[in-house]
Enzyme design. Structure first.
Site, mmCIF file in Angstrom:
data_model
loop_
_atom_site.group_PDB
_atom_site.id
_atom_site.type_symbol
_atom_site.label_atom_id
_atom_site.label_comp_id
_atom_site.label_asym_id
_atom_site.label_seq_id
_atom_site.Cartn_x
_atom_site.Cartn_y
_atom_site.Cartn_z
ATOM 1 N N HIS A 8 2.186 13.194 -5.467
ATOM 2 C CA HIS A 8 1.634 12.274 -4.461
ATOM 3 C C HIS A 8 2.429 10.975 -4.422
ATOM 4 O O HIS A 8 1.876 9.891 -4.242
ATOM 5 C CB HIS A 8 0.156 11.990 -4.745
ATOM 6 N N ARG A 33 -4.664 2.133 -8.203
ATOM 7 C CA ARG A 33 -3.456 1.471 -7.701
ATOM 8 C C ARG A 33 -3.636 -0.035 -7.823
ATOM 9 O O ARG A 33 -4.251 -0.681 -6.971
ATOM 10 C CB ARG A 33 -3.200 1.899 -6.261
ATOM 11 N N TYR A 66 -7.841 17.243 3.228
ATOM 12 C CA TYR A 66 -8.346 17.111 1.863
ATOM 13 C C TYR A 66 -9.584 17.985 1.688
ATOM 14 O O TYR A 66 -10.256 18.333 2.661
ATOM 15 C CB TYR A 66 -8.769 15.669 1.571
ATOM 16 N N ARG A 93 1.363 8.124 -6.741
ATOM 17 C CA ARG A 93 0.213 7.313 -6.347
ATOM 18 C C ARG A 93 -1.096 7.766 -6.974
ATOM 19 O O ARG A 93 -2.121 7.109 -6.791
ATOM 20 C CB ARG A 93 0.067 7.332 -4.822
ATOM 21 N N THR A 152 -4.169 19.314 0.665
ATOM 22 C CA THR A 152 -3.873 18.429 -0.464
ATOM 23 C C THR A 152 -4.921 18.601 -1.555
ATOM 24 O O THR A 152 -6.112 18.397 -1.319
ATOM 25 C CB THR A 152 -3.835 16.963 0.000
ATOM 26 N N SER A 172 -1.771 13.366 9.072
ATOM 27 C CA SER A 172 -2.719 13.175 7.982
ATOM 28 C C SER A 172 -4.164 13.236 8.476
ATOM 29 O O SER A 172 -4.467 12.865 9.613
ATOM 30 C CB SER A 172 -2.469 11.819 7.320
ATOM 31 N N LYS A 189 -0.630 21.460 -1.434
ATOM 32 C CA LYS A 189 0.166 20.279 -1.775
ATOM 33 C C LYS A 189 -0.402 19.585 -3.014
ATOM 34 O O LYS A 189 -1.587 19.262 -3.062
ATOM 35 C CB LYS A 189 0.185 19.293 -0.602
ATOM 36 N N GLN A 213 -2.673 18.085 7.851
ATOM 37 C CA GLN A 213 -3.018 17.959 6.430
ATOM 38 C C GLN A 213 -4.514 17.715 6.284
ATOM 39 O O GLN A 213 -5.116 16.963 7.052
ATOM 40 C CB GLN A 213 -2.238 16.805 5.801
ATOM 41 N N TYR A 226 0.834 -1.197 0.000
ATOM 42 C CA TYR A 226 0.000 0.000 0.000
ATOM 43 C C TYR A 226 0.870 1.250 0.000
ATOM 44 O O TYR A 226 0.599 2.205 -0.729
ATOM 45 C CB TYR A 226 -0.930 0.002 1.214
#
Length: 396
Positions: free
Chosen positions: A275, A164, A129, A278, A155, A106, A251, A127, A24
Site C-alpha cells: 500500500h 500515519r 474494499y 501507508r 484491496t 478508487s 491487491k 477498486q 497525505y
C-alpha cells in the site's frame, strides 16, 4: 521549471498543493521506513547490460486480462484523486486512455463511476474494499458493471486504517484540522482556484451516490474508519464473486502463501503491494517480496506490483523481479497535481522513453524477454535482508 522525471513533478506538487494534501499522498505509516525502502530497495536491483543485439524492432506492448496495453503499466487506484486537480479522476483517466493503458478508479474517488467511465474509450478498472456495509459493496459492484468496468481490483490490506503520523502534523487529521486546512488553502491560490473553487463538488462521489447525500472530507475520514472490516476473510471474496464475473485482482499480497491462496481461490491476478508503505511500517518492500512470490505462483496467476516505482527503469526492474505489469500511484498523482491531464500524459511519455532505454541496453526486445536473466544475480534478487534505519530524506 524543467520537468525531466517524476521527482521534478513531486517538487512542483509540493509547491502547488496545500500541505495537508501533499503529505497525505507523500507520507506513510509510522516512521516511514517501509515507504523509503520501497524506493531504496528497488534502486539496488542491478540489471545486466547487453550490447550489439539489434534492438531496432523493440516493443513495449503486452496483454493482460485480454486487454492490449501499450506498455505494462496501469494507473493505480488513489483515494481523493479529485482533490489534487480539478475533477482529477477524469483528467487522469483521459491521459491513461490516450496512452493505451488502464486507469483504476478508487472506491473513495471524488468523481463517481458514472462521471469517469463515459469520458474514455477503453474500459476502466474499479477498486473496492471489504467494508462492513455490504449494501454499499453490492451497489458499487452493480454500478461498476453497468458502467462497463472490465476488472475489479479488490484491496485486502486495509482491514483497519494505518497509523500515519504525518496526517496529524499536516492538518489532514488532528486538532483544529478543518481550520488548518482552510488557511492552507488560502495560502495556495493556484490550488484554491483550480480545485477548491472550480473543482466542486468535493463529494466522495461513489459513497454519496449510495448514501443519497453529499459526503465531504470529514465524512470520508469518519465513514471509512467506521466501515473497514477486520473480519475480512476469503469467504468475503467468495461473496464478491457472486456479483462480479469479470477479472478479479487481489491487491495487497506480500507473502508467497497468501499468493498461493489467491491461486486456490481462483483470482485472476494479484498485486504485490504494501500500500505504498501507508499501512504497516516494517514490512517488506514490494521489490524484496516479489521474487519469492513469483517463484511460488508465476504462470498460475497474473502478477502486478506497485510501491516505489518512479520511472521506466523501475518498471523494467519490477518485471525482471517477476511482475507482469506494474501500477503507478504517487508518481502520477504528483504529475496530476502539477499539470493535470497534460502532466500525467507527459509522465507516461517519460516512463515509456525510460523503458525503451533500459530495454535497449539490456537486450530485451519485448516485455516477455525481461526476466530474471536480465538481473545481475548478486545485486538483483538478493536484496538486503534487514530493514536497517535510513536517513530521513526524500521519500518520493
Amino acid at each position: 521549471m524543467i520537468i525531466s522525471a517524476a521527482s521534478d513533478y513531486r517538487a512542483a506538487a509540493q509547491r502547488t498543493l496545500p500541505p495537508f494534501l501533499f503529505h497525505y499522498i507523500d507520507g506513510g505509516a509510522y516512521a516511514e521506513y517501509t515507504l523509503r525502502r520501497n524506493v531504496e530497495d528497488l534502486s539496488q536491483v542491478a540489471l545486466r547490460q547487453r550490447v550489439l543485439k539489434n534492438m531496432s524492432d523493440l516493443s513495449l506492448e503486452t496483454t493482460l486480462f485480454n486487454e492490449t496495453l501499450s506498455m505494462p503499466v496501469a494507473l493505480a487506484p488513489v483515494g481523493l484523486c479529485g482533490m489534487y486537480a480539478r475533477r482529477g479522476e477524469v483528467q487522469a483517466a483521459a491521459a491513461a486512455d490516450a496512452k493505451g493503458i488502464p486507469f483504476t478508479l478508487s472506491t473513495v474517488s471524488v468523481c463517481p463511476i458514472e462521471e469517469v467511465a463515459p469520458t474514455i474509450q477503453r474500459p476502466m478498472w474499479f477498486q473496492l474494499y471489504v467494508l462492513r456495509d455490504r449494501g454499499f459493496m453490492r451497489n458499487a459492484l452493480e454500478r461498476a458493471k453497468a458502467a462497463g468496468c472490465s476488472t475489479l481490483v479488490f484491496t485486502v490490506d486495509m482491514p483497519t486504517p494505518g497509523a500515519r503520523y504525518r496526517d496529524a502534523h499536516s492538518g489532514m487529521s488532528g486538532p483544529n484540522a478543518a481550520m488548518r486546512r482552510y488557511w492552507q488553502a488560502v495560502m495556495h491560490p493556484k490550488w484554491a482556484w483550480d480545485v477548491g473553487l472550480n473543482g466542486r463538488p468535493h463529494d466522495l462521489g461513489n459513497i454519496s451516490a449510495y448514501l443519497g447525500k453529499p459526503t465531504g472530507l470529514e465524512d470520508y475520514i469518519g465513514w471509512l474508519a467506521n466501515n473497514f472490516d477486520p473480519s475480512i476473510s476469503w469467504k468475503d471474496l467468495e461473496w464478491i464473486r457472486e456479483f462480479w464475473d469479470g477479472p478479479m485482482v487481489i491487491k495487497g499480497i506480500l507473502d508467497p502463501e497468501d499468493a498461493r491462496d489467491a491461486v486456490r481461490f481462483g483470482a485472476d491476478g494479484i498485486v504485490v503491494s504494501n500500500h505504498g508503505g501507508r499501512q504497516l511500517d516494517g514490512v517488506l518492500s514490494s521489490a524484496r517480496a516479489l521474487p519469492a512470490i513469483a517463484d511460488a505462483v508465476k504462470g498460475d496467476i497474473a502478477i502486478l506490483a506497485d510501491s516505489g516505482i518512479r520511472n521506466g527503469l523501475d518498471v523494467v526492474r519490477m518485471i525482471a523481479l517477476g511482475a507482469d505489469t506494474v501500477l503507478l500511484g504517487r508518481a502520477y498523482l504528483y504529475a496530476l497535481a502539477t499539470a493535470g491531464k497534460a502532466g500525467v500524459a507527459n509522465l507516461l511519455d517519460l516512463i515509456e522513453k525510460e523503458m525503451k532505454v533500459a530495454m535497449t541496453l539490456t537486450g530485451a526486445k519485448s516485455i516477455s524477454e525481461i526476466s530474471g536473466d536480465s538481473l545481475v544475480q548478486e545485486l538483483g534478487r538478493s536484496l538486503p535482508a534487514a530493514l536497517a534505519p535510513m536517513s530521513k530524506g526524500d521519500a518520493a
